[in-house]
Scaffold this active site. Structure first.
Site, PDB file in Angstrom:
ATOM      1  N   GLY A 207       0.844  -1.197   0.000  1.00  0.00           N
ATOM      2  CA  GLY A 207       0.000   0.000   0.000  1.00  0.00           C
ATOM      3  C   GLY A 207       0.874   1.239   0.000  1.00  0.00           C
ATOM      4  O   GLY A 207       2.069   1.164  -0.285  1.00  0.00           O
ATOM      5  N   ASP A 314      16.026  -7.197   9.768  1.00  0.00           N
ATOM      6  CA  ASP A 314      16.064  -6.549   8.449  1.00  0.00           C
ATOM      7  C   ASP A 314      16.764  -5.194   8.555  1.00  0.00           C
ATOM      8  O   ASP A 314      16.311  -4.204   8.007  1.00  0.00           O
ATOM      9  CB  ASP A 314      14.632  -6.386   7.914  1.00  0.00           C
ATOM     10  CG  ASP A 314      14.595  -6.120   6.411  1.00  0.00           C
ATOM     11  OD1 ASP A 314      15.641  -6.270   5.750  1.00  0.00           O
ATOM     12  OD2 ASP A 314      13.521  -5.748   5.911  1.00  0.00           O
TER      13      ASP A 314
END
Length: 450
Positions: A207, A314
């Site tokens: 999104g 990450d």
């Protein structure tokens, strides 16, 4: 406030449940939804000294505010707590017993794979309505179509519209908690009416990220429309409720729309990602002081995660953001988990991930330390992609044989030594983030970075 409730320590964040205009000069007025920070307990346990976001201090009534809590680790949040997945018609009927008109659940269809079934208790028996999935839309009667299950359920909650009854009470799947209820309970639910979405500042597969205005403050908003993706992002939002540090991007709150939209509202970082910041400015603008400060900013955030038993998984310059006043903050908690959990390695960034994490799915603070070494290399190379001139397929075999990248041009030897310490193949011999911070501070104190 009852006498048995323990007093809130200094630094506790509260959210206002009502407006408070104040009656005495020492009172601190506030509006419903304001976030206040406790400064001290007063002699009267019903009142606290607190400060607002601009630093003004005063006295507030304890019963007008709610303590903000982290969403408990292990809580299984769901946007669709009434969705029971693959269960049979008979199991659904047992779950909707004893009969109660309007009690409902949704399951995957057993007869029509890819479709769903809405099961509703009505006047002593259970009706099963097939929900057809066609051209990316859902429908029961092929007259009204919906984008997702949440929109469909919301529609039939307000109006029976041809069903035997309107949907009144969800049969919640055991072990799950309605996300909206949990964010409200823990003080993180924001009001959609007070959020203005201004412009798109980033696009992702999930999104858009938008610049927004929440009660007069610039904010960043992740807007997730797809219900399956939104479900995955709930985990990120719930991790963020548990974390608070000046070098972590701060969650301001969450909005869960009944129609299925999820909005994660965070502080706005005006200067974007660290990797873009480094690439666009380069060596002529950014001196050794600045590079070391960014390194320390990230290290302090990671030391905090290490101390709270969280593994980021990450860490990379693309996931560090820079504020208006040039503070680097770690973001993107999509993969962050408590240290004990494992994860699928399908989508991991090979060049940033420790060999043992790629090979055996072994994630730990020490695998974050490896990634931090790569991030240091990114900082001192002004945003270059790691392992230049080595094909991606060759990176892991070479690293496992002991290959380490050369120092970036102009990188101080003391900083390169820190990088190499992060890249020990034996995870146990890598330093902790506490040790890394001490090493970087030593470099700063002795001006070894210039």
């Amino acid at each position: 406030m009852s006498a048995i409730q323990a007093s809130w320590p200094s630094g506790t964040e509260c959210i206002a449940k009502y407006n408070f205009h104040g009656t005495a000069e020492q009172d601190l007025p506030f509006c419903k939804g304001d976030v206040l920070t406790i400064v001290a307990v007063t002699k009267d346990p019903n009142w606290y000294k607190a400060k607002n976001k601009v630093g003004r201090e005063g006295i507030i009534p304890a019963n007008y505010v709610q303590k903000r809590e982290g969403v408990k680790a292990g809580t299984k949040l769901s946007l669709m707590p009434w969705f029971h997945g693959k269960i049979t018609r008979e199991q659904a009927e047992r779950l909707l017993y004893p009969p109660e008109t309007g009690l409902f659940l949704v399951r995957e269809s057993t007869n029509y794979p890819g479709d769903y079934t809405l099961c509703v208790s009505c006047e002593g028996k259970v009706e099963h309505y097939r929900i057809m999935y066609h051209a990316s839309k859902l429908s029961i009667d092929e007259e009204v179509y919906f984008e997702n299950l949440m929109q469909l359920v919301e529609h039939y909650t307000t109006d029976a519209d041809g069903l035997c009854t309107r949907l009144i009470k969800p049969k919640v799947m055991e072990g799950t908690v309605a996300a909206q209820d949990e964010f409200y309970r823990s003080g993180w639910a924001l009001n959609m009416k007070e959020l203005k979405l201004l412009q798109t500042i980033g696009k992702g597969e999930f999104g858009d990220v938008m610049l927004g205005d929440y009660r007069g403050n610039k904010v960043a908003v992740k807007c997730i429309k797809n219900d399956a993706t939104a479900q995955a992002f709930l985990a990120e939002a719930s991790v963020m409720t548990q974390l608070r540090h000046s070098n972590l991007v701060q969650l301001l709150g969450v909005i869960v729309e009944e129609k299925g939209g999820l909005y994660i509202v965070t502080e706005y970082m005006a200067k974007g990602s660290l990797v873009d910041y480094l690439r666009s400015r380069g060596r002529s603008v950014l001196g050794g002081d600045c590079l070391l400060k960014f390194s320390l900013d990230v290290c302090e955030a990671m030391e905090y995660l290490e101390g709270n038993n969280f593994v980021h998984r990450d860490l990379a310059a693309r996931n560090v953001l820079v504020s208006e006043d040039n503070v680097a903050k770690v973001s993107d908690f999509g993969l962050t988990k408590e240290a004990s959990s494992t994860q699928d390695t399908g989508k991991l960034p090979v060049k940033w991930t420790a060999p043992e994490a790629l090979r055996e799915k072994k994630f730990s603070t020490k695998s974050d330390v490896w990634s931090f070494g790569i991030l240091l290399w990114e900082i001192y190379s002004f945003g270059r992609v790691p392992y230049p001139r080595i094909p991606l397929k060759d990176v892991v075999p070479r690293v496992e044989k002991g290959y380490k990248m050369d120092a970036p041009d102009g990188c101080p030897p003391a900083v390169y030594d820190v990088m190499k310490n992060c890249w020990h193949l034996d995870a146990a011999t890598r330093p902790t983030f506490l040790q890394l911070r001490e090493q970087l501070e030593h470099i700063r104190t002795h001006e070894l970075h210039l």
